[in-house]
Design an enzyme around this catalytic site. Structure first.
Site, mmCIF file in Angstrom:
data_model
loop_
_atom_site.group_PDB
_atom_site.id
_atom_site.type_symbol
_atom_site.label_atom_id
_atom_site.label_comp_id
_atom_site.label_asym_id
_atom_site.label_seq_id
_atom_site.Cartn_x
_atom_site.Cartn_y
_atom_site.Cartn_z
ATOM 1 N N HIS A 1 -3.724 5.658 0.560
ATOM 2 C CA HIS A 1 -4.044 4.247 0.764
ATOM 3 C C HIS A 1 -3.043 3.546 1.680
ATOM 4 O O HIS A 1 -2.973 2.316 1.702
ATOM 5 C CB HIS A 1 -4.131 3.492 -0.567
ATOM 6 C CG HIS A 1 -5.185 4.029 -1.495
ATOM 7 N ND1 HIS A 1 -6.532 3.818 -1.295
ATOM 8 C CD2 HIS A 1 -5.074 4.779 -2.625
ATOM 9 C CE1 HIS A 1 -7.208 4.410 -2.276
ATOM 10 N NE2 HIS A 1 -6.355 4.999 -3.081
ATOM 11 N N ARG B 1 3.119 -11.866 6.446
ATOM 12 C CA ARG B 1 4.322 -11.366 7.135
ATOM 13 C C ARG B 1 3.903 -10.654 8.404
ATOM 14 O O ARG B 1 2.713 -10.504 8.689
ATOM 15 C CB ARG B 1 5.063 -10.389 6.228
ATOM 16 C CG ARG B 1 4.149 -9.250 5.745
ATOM 17 C CD ARG B 1 4.879 -8.134 5.049
ATOM 18 N NE ARG B 1 3.992 -7.228 4.363
ATOM 19 C CZ ARG B 1 3.254 -6.270 4.941
ATOM 20 N NH1 ARG B 1 3.288 -6.117 6.250
ATOM 21 N NH2 ARG B 1 2.481 -5.475 4.222
ATOM 22 N N GLU C 1 -14.112 -4.886 -8.591
ATOM 23 C CA GLU C 1 -15.017 -5.180 -7.486
ATOM 24 C C GLU C 1 -15.808 -3.931 -7.112
ATOM 25 O O GLU C 1 -15.442 -2.812 -7.475
ATOM 26 C CB GLU C 1 -14.266 -5.745 -6.275
ATOM 27 C CG GLU C 1 -13.286 -4.828 -5.620
ATOM 28 C CD GLU C 1 -12.529 -5.500 -4.488
ATOM 29 O OE1 GLU C 1 -12.383 -6.742 -4.497
ATOM 30 O OE2 GLU C 1 -12.061 -4.788 -3.593
#
Length: 500
Positions: free
Chosen positions: A237, A294, A202
């Site tokens: 990240h 979650r 992407e």
């Protein structure tokens, strides 16, 4: 509807303790599970009953689905809450739980499976008109074909593992010359980390913000969004600081993102608590990234600004009850900030710093919350994530919340290990953070380890100067300093400058 009477928390540490506290308030008995390394952990002591799963490594304890379900049957447990991490997004585990006649406090196995694959998630939401980052719609392994697609999308591009998370199996490619090598590395890393080498491509957004929307859905088809969380301060990240609401999101943007998140949830018939993550570019255009099926680590900031207990809502939804509030009932109350207290050394590239909590004293006060799973004198195990606590503050404005956080960090006393607290204070005091303009590259752009070296205040320097002079006065006889040397050092007003 099935009223839950006994709940097993298939997790450890702060999230286990946090879930049990809500369960106890709801009159629900709790069962803790633990590894041999966590035998004396607070969550084990807090629970009504506890079961040892095995040795410290996760794959010999917290990841043993069969052993957890056996414990439920023996202790007549009627529900399992998976927390986050470990088995929380494991569709096979959720299916095993439900097939055993136990309530899984979370979404259906089908929802977990769809949203657990980034590619499947993109396909599921594509028909709902939700903005998507330009890229491939399916896994790609043909390198020549992938190269052509990368040129079509335009460099820089991002190669991502479909089953990925935490930055694993992710490679930024700046140009065609390095494409093939990075593609092979991403596939190899994805296979190693997730047992699935599927990758997709992407467009790489160069200065992104990471903003996510909390959603809640019941089993009747009702879905609401509980506004956004700003999660752009990250290292490797992974998030370190979160806040709600985001300083850059307008009411119009909030509504658009919230409605998009609701559509994502409805695309997979979602119920329970979930988070829809978006990447936001420098023009504040947002694109769907993924859905986490979650409870998130950073859920407390949402609780602080909405006055909703998300774990309580999860339990009520799992019991089959409809949501007790509508979208119109939800309002933003003030501002909340969370910092993750990791046992890491920010002066050494955030490497884990495992040891003993020689001193561990939490900050207290109005609008200050600490979610943790450790006590003074405990060792930090080497086997698990190095997060030891979450420090959350709430106040009526962002400016006041930031100042409250700075004060709370100063009051948080931890010795024996290095933590991320000094880094978090550095961020709180940084002009870029205060402005709200920061993106996920904050650490890369603005932080170096040297910035956390000791900085003396004027008052501290004066005290040091006075102390040095007192020592000199007491020791000058034994030091055999000549009169000329004493004269040169006797001007006390120069000591501060010398120390600086």
């Amino acid at each position: 509807m099935h009223k839950i009477k006994k709940l097993l928390v298939a997790n450890r540490g702060e999230i286990s303790l946090r879930i049990m506290r809500t369960a106890r308030q709801m009159g629900i008995k709790t069962v803790a599970v633990f590894s041999e390394a966590d035998r004396n952990a607070p969550h084990v002591k807090f629970a009504d009953e506890a079961v040892c799963l095995g040795p410290p490594p996760s794959n010999q304890s917290y990841l043993l689905s069969d052993r957890i379900i056996d414990a439920c049957k023996k202790l007549k447990v009627d529900a399992i809450h998976p927390g986050y991490g470990f088995l929380s997004e494991n569709a096979a585990f959720a299916k095993m739980v439900t097939e055993a006649g136990i309530i899984f406090i979370g979404p259906s196995p089908a929802s977990i499976e769809v949203m657990g694959s980034k590619l499947a998630a993109k396909n599921a939401v594509s028909k709902y008109g939700i903005p998507m980052v330009p890229g491939t719609d399916e896994a790609i392994s043909d390198i020549p074909a992938a190269k052509l697609k990368a040129v079509e999308i335009g460099y820089p591009i991002l190669i991502k593992a479909s089953a990925g998370g935490g930055g694993k199996g992710m490679r930024i490619v700046e140009n065609e010359a390095e494409f093939e090598e990075q593609m092979q590395r991403a596939i190899s890393e994805a296979q190693s980390a997730f047992g699935d080498g599927a990758v997709f491509i992407e467009k790489y957004i160069t200065s992104p913000k990471h903003i996510e929307i909390q959603v809640l859905g019941d089993q009747k088809g009702n879905v609401v969004y509980l506004f956004e969380r700003e999660c752009s301060i990250q290292r490797r990240h992974q998030k370190v600081i979160e806040e709600a609401p985001s300083p850059v999101v307008s009411p119009e943007m909030r509504k658009a993102m919230g409605e998009a998140a609701v559509k994502v949830a409805k695309a997979c018939d979602y119920f329970g608590a979930g988070t829809v993550e978006f990447i936001v570019d420098e023009k504040l255009d947002f694109y769907f990234l993924e859905m986490n099926t979650r409870l998130q680590v950073e859920h407390p900031v949402t609780e602080m600004i909405t006055n909703k207990d998300l774990v309580k809502e999860q339990i009520l939804i799992a019991e089959g009850l409809p949501l007790s509030f509508s979208q119109e009932d939800l309002k933003i109350n003030g501002h909340a900030v969370e910092v993750r207290v990791y046992a890491e050394d920010p002066k050494n590239n955030f490497l884990p710093d495992i040891g003993n909590l020689q001193t561990y004293i939490r900050p207290h006060g109005p609008g200050i919350r600490v979610d943790d799973g450790f006590e003074q004198g405990m060792d930090i195990p080497i086997y698990y994530d190095p997060m030891i606590a979450k420090l959350i503050v709430h106040d009526e404005s962002r400016e006041k919340a930031i100042q409250k956080m700075i004060n709370a960090i100063d009051d948080y006393q931890i010795t024996g290990i290095e933590t991320t607290l000094p880094f978090c204070k550095f961020v709180m005091e940084h002009a870029e953070f205060k402005s709200g303009r920061f993106d996920t590259k904050f650490v890369e752009k603005f932080f170096t380890p040297e910035m956390l070296q000791i900085k003396w205040t004027d008052k501290e320097l004066e005290l040091l100067a006075g102390l040095a002079v007192d020592v000199f006065d007491k020791k000058k006889e034994s030091l055999k300093i000549s009169q000329s040397q004493e004269d040169a050092l006797s001007n006390r007003s120069n000591w501060k400058n010398r120390l600086i």
